[in-house]
Motif scaffolding. Structure first.
Motif, mmCIF file in Angstrom:
data_model
loop_
_atom_site.group_PDB
_atom_site.id
_atom_site.type_symbol
_atom_site.label_atom_id
_atom_site.label_comp_id
_atom_site.label_asym_id
_atom_site.label_seq_id
_atom_site.Cartn_x
_atom_site.Cartn_y
_atom_site.Cartn_z
ATOM 1 N N GLU A 5 0.849 -1.191 0.000
ATOM 2 C CA GLU A 5 0.000 0.000 0.000
ATOM 3 C C GLU A 5 0.883 1.238 0.000
ATOM 4 O O GLU A 5 1.790 1.359 0.815
ATOM 5 N N TYR A 7 0.699 5.271 0.299
ATOM 6 C CA TYR A 7 -0.120 6.415 0.704
ATOM 7 C C TYR A 7 0.561 7.695 0.229
ATOM 8 O O TYR A 7 1.737 7.914 0.514
ATOM 9 N N SER A 9 -0.037 12.118 -0.659
ATOM 10 C CA SER A 9 -0.812 13.311 -0.328
ATOM 11 C C SER A 9 -0.503 14.377 -1.370
ATOM 12 O O SER A 9 -0.245 14.060 -2.530
ATOM 13 N N ARG A 38 -3.204 4.803 -2.270
ATOM 14 C CA ARG A 38 -4.226 5.460 -1.454
ATOM 15 C C ARG A 38 -3.865 6.938 -1.344
ATOM 16 O O ARG A 38 -2.811 7.282 -0.852
ATOM 17 N N ARG A 39 -4.750 7.790 -1.831
ATOM 18 C CA ARG A 39 -4.498 9.233 -1.753
ATOM 19 C C ARG A 39 -5.162 9.794 -0.500
ATOM 20 O O ARG A 39 -6.349 9.630 -0.290
ATOM 21 N N ILE A 40 -4.348 10.461 0.320
ATOM 22 C CA ILE A 40 -4.851 11.104 1.526
ATOM 23 C C ILE A 40 -5.308 12.502 1.129
ATOM 24 O O ILE A 40 -4.501 13.333 0.723
ATOM 25 N N ASP A 45 -11.200 12.147 6.215
ATOM 26 C CA ASP A 45 -11.354 11.256 5.063
ATOM 27 C C ASP A 45 -11.205 9.804 5.522
ATOM 28 O O ASP A 45 -10.390 9.503 6.387
ATOM 29 N N ASP A 46 -11.982 8.902 4.955
ATOM 30 C CA ASP A 46 -11.906 7.486 5.318
ATOM 31 C C ASP A 46 -10.493 6.925 5.163
ATOM 32 O O ASP A 46 -10.050 6.117 5.968
ATOM 33 N N VAL A 47 -9.795 7.344 4.114
ATOM 34 C CA VAL A 47 -8.431 6.852 3.891
ATOM 35 C C VAL A 47 -7.535 7.254 5.052
ATOM 36 O O VAL A 47 -6.744 6.464 5.547
ATOM 37 N N LYS A 50 -8.485 5.142 8.249
ATOM 38 C CA LYS A 50 -7.985 3.761 8.136
ATOM 39 C C LYS A 50 -6.464 3.729 8.208
ATOM 40 O O LYS A 50 -5.887 2.838 8.827
ATOM 41 N N ALA A 51 -5.811 4.696 7.567
ATOM 42 C CA ALA A 51 -4.354 4.751 7.578
ATOM 43 C C ALA A 51 -3.834 4.951 8.999
ATOM 44 O O ALA A 51 -2.913 4.260 9.432
#
Length: 89
Positions: A5, A7, A9, A38-40, A45-47, A50-51
């Motif tokens: 994964e 992440y 931004s 996964r873009r923060i 934000d849900d991401v 969870k992150a």
């Protein structure tokens, strides 16, 4: 295939990662990983939620299983992956 994964931004380091995305995708696949980007976006934000629950506190970050690599170390990890085609955790 294990999941890698990534992440990202909107900061400068993440911009560098985005510029290398095609190379990162190829290198991850070659190393036997499935890449999930996964873009923060913004707080709440849900991401992000969870992150944070999995140890990701900043971007860019790489998470493989329970191992989390943040910031400049994540950039080093990605550069090694692209240049050498291997993952040292």
């Amino acid at each position: 295939m294990p999941l890698l994964e990534l992440y990202i931004s909107y900061d400068d380091l993440s911009s560098e990662v985005i510029e290398m995305m095609d190379e990162i995708k190829r290198a991850a696949r070659k190393a036997g990983y499935t890449l999930a980007v996964r873009r923060i976006e913004q707080p709440g934000d849900d991401v992000i939620i969870k992150a944070a629950l999995t140890g990701v506190k900043s971007a860019p970050a790489v998470r493989i299983g329970e191992k989390v690599i943040l910031g400049r170390e994540a950039m080093e990890f990605l550069m090694n992956l692209v240049k050498e085609g291997k993952v040292d955790l």
